[in-house]
Design an enzyme around this catalytic site. Structure first.
Site, PDB file in Angstrom:
ATOM      1  CB  CYS A 109      -0.912  -0.018   1.225  1.00 14.45           C
ATOM      2  SG  CYS A 109      -1.824   1.513   1.488  1.00 14.45           S
ATOM      3  CD1 TRP A 135      -6.362  -3.499   4.701  1.00 14.15           C
ATOM      4  CD2 TRP A 135      -4.683  -4.503   3.611  1.00 14.15           C
ATOM      5  NE1 TRP A 135      -6.061  -2.730   3.598  1.00 14.15           N
ATOM      6  CE2 TRP A 135      -5.035  -3.318   2.911  1.00 14.15           C
ATOM      7  CE3 TRP A 135      -3.641  -5.296   3.112  1.00 14.15           C
ATOM      8  CZ2 TRP A 135      -4.392  -2.912   1.747  1.00 14.15           C
ATOM      9  CZ3 TRP A 135      -2.995  -4.890   1.960  1.00 14.15           C
ATOM     10  CH2 TRP A 135      -3.372  -3.720   1.283  1.00 14.15           C
ATOM     11  CB  THR A 147      -7.724   2.055   5.355  1.00 13.42           C
ATOM     12  OG1 THR A 147      -7.890   2.911   6.496  1.00 13.42           O
ATOM     13  CG2 THR A 147      -8.961   2.167   4.469  1.00 13.42           C
ATOM     14  CB  VAL A 148      -2.860  -0.560   6.026  1.00 13.30           C
ATOM     15  CG1 VAL A 148      -3.265  -1.800   6.786  1.00 13.30           C
ATOM     16  CG2 VAL A 148      -2.837  -0.838   4.525  1.00 13.30           C
ATOM     17  CE1 TYR A 169      -5.468   3.032  -5.296  1.00 10.05           C
ATOM     18  CE2 TYR A 169      -3.710   4.672  -5.358  1.00 10.05           C
ATOM     19  CZ  TYR A 169      -4.182   3.424  -4.968  1.00 10.05           C
ATOM     20  OH  TYR A 169      -3.369   2.566  -4.264  1.00 10.05           O
TER      21      TYR A 169
END
Length: 342
Positions: free
Chosen positions: A52, A85, A119-120, A183
């Protein structure tokens, strides 16, 4: 939202422009503990995934500042399912400190009805098992400022006070048009939105080329937060964004100034030694089934060029200012040689 990508908030919505959900958990870990979470060595765990780009920023900053013994790091695998995740790289698929198999467990420990993406990067309070924050732009700034008491001797100042306004301005432009711009190309739901994003992306890359043609780093004569934020996108450009996200006017290695700049940072301790090209490709090509339904991971590109001379020393600058490079990464945090530039 497609289920496969619900953890990252990135998905194709037919007919529409991609809009990133930036509503993060804004609780901060500060020196004075004003949000209820004071800076304390050993109390928190930074959860990341090498794949990521947003998490990669935190990995780099933690390493440059020498916070490894103060803030432990949990590593998720490069792929995830619709739920979360997961810690599939660890024995038994369980994080050895948090004792959980999925990052969502830490989010739900804080809010059982947590409604947004898992999220990370995320920082977890180890005693309670609760996520404190996933606000990635603020996490790295706080590591530079609020955690200063625990920086290593010789740590660089990545967010010098006299340059903060300029760093913030440049970082915002880079985020909107480059970090998030790729993105917006890749997850565009219409030809028109794709072409708008494409034009903005390459206009900004041309602007960055002009800026970096005469100065070694983005702001001032040392590495700052702005360089960290741009680098993680550039590192993924040829392996992923050029093809997978259709950002194909030029490859990075065809943009001479940006390619030399990226190599300069890559060869700087704390940058390239955090990059896992294998995991990067696995993540994007396997997880993004709305873009790549076959989940075939490309064999290329040739990555050996990352280690070639860049010649940026001729522009002057002092990468670490009055500080020093970080020592080699801890053995447990070394990227496997076969996943690196070759």
């Amino acid at each position: 939202m497609t289920e496969e990508n619900s953890t990252s908030g990135a998905y194709v919505e037919p007919g529409k422009e991609f809009v990133r959900d930036t509503r993060y958990i804004e609780t901060r870990i500060t020196a004075d503990g004003r949000d209820g979470y004071p800076v304390e060595p050993g109390r928190y765990r930074l959860v990341v995934a090498r794949a990521c780009p947003w998490a990669n920023r935190a990995i780099i900053v933690r390493r440059l500042l020498g916070l490894e013994d103060v803030l432990s790091m949990g590593m998720c695998g490069p792929t995830h399912d619709k739920r979360s995740w997961s810690f599939d790289l660890d024995p038994g698929g369980v994080d050895p400190v948090l004792k959980i198999p999925r990052l969502q467990d830490a989010y739900f420990a804080r809010d059982p009805q947590y409604p947004r993406g898992i999220t990370v990067p995320a920082i977890v309070d180890v005693p309670t098992g609760k996520v404190v924050t996933n606000n990635y732009p603020q996490i790295t700034l706080d590591l530079s400022t609020e955690w200063k008491q625990y920086h290593r001797a010789g740590a660089p100042d990545l967010y010098p006070e006299h340059l903060r306004a300029e760093i913030d301005e440049v970082a915002d432009l880079v985020f909107r048009d480059v970090n998030n711009g790729v993105y917006r190309c890749g997850f565009a739901g219409s030809q028109e939105s794709y072409e708008r994003a494409y034009d903005r992306l390459f206009a900004r890359l041309d602007w960055l080329t002009d800026r970096l043609a005469t100065q070694r780093f983005l702001v001032g004569d040392t590495i700052t937060e702005a360089d960290v934020r741009l680098f993680t996108t550039l590192a993924r450009f040829d392996p992923v964004y050029h093809g997978h996200f259709k950002c194909n006017r030029s490859k990075l290695d065809e943009m001479d100034v940006l390619w030399a700049y990226a190599r300069d940072l890559f060869q700087t301790p704390g940058f390239g030694d955090t990059i896992d090209f294998t995991q990067i490709k696995q993540h994007y090509y396997i997880v993004h089934t709305d873009i790549n339904p076959t989940q075939i991971v490309p064999k290329g590109p040739d990555l050996s060029g990352w280690l070639t001379p860049h010649g940026r020393e001729s522009l002057g600058g002092r990468p670490f200012g009055d500080g020093t490079p970080p020592p080699p990464p801890k053995p447990a945090e070394v990227v496997p040689a076969e996943h690196w530039a070759r």
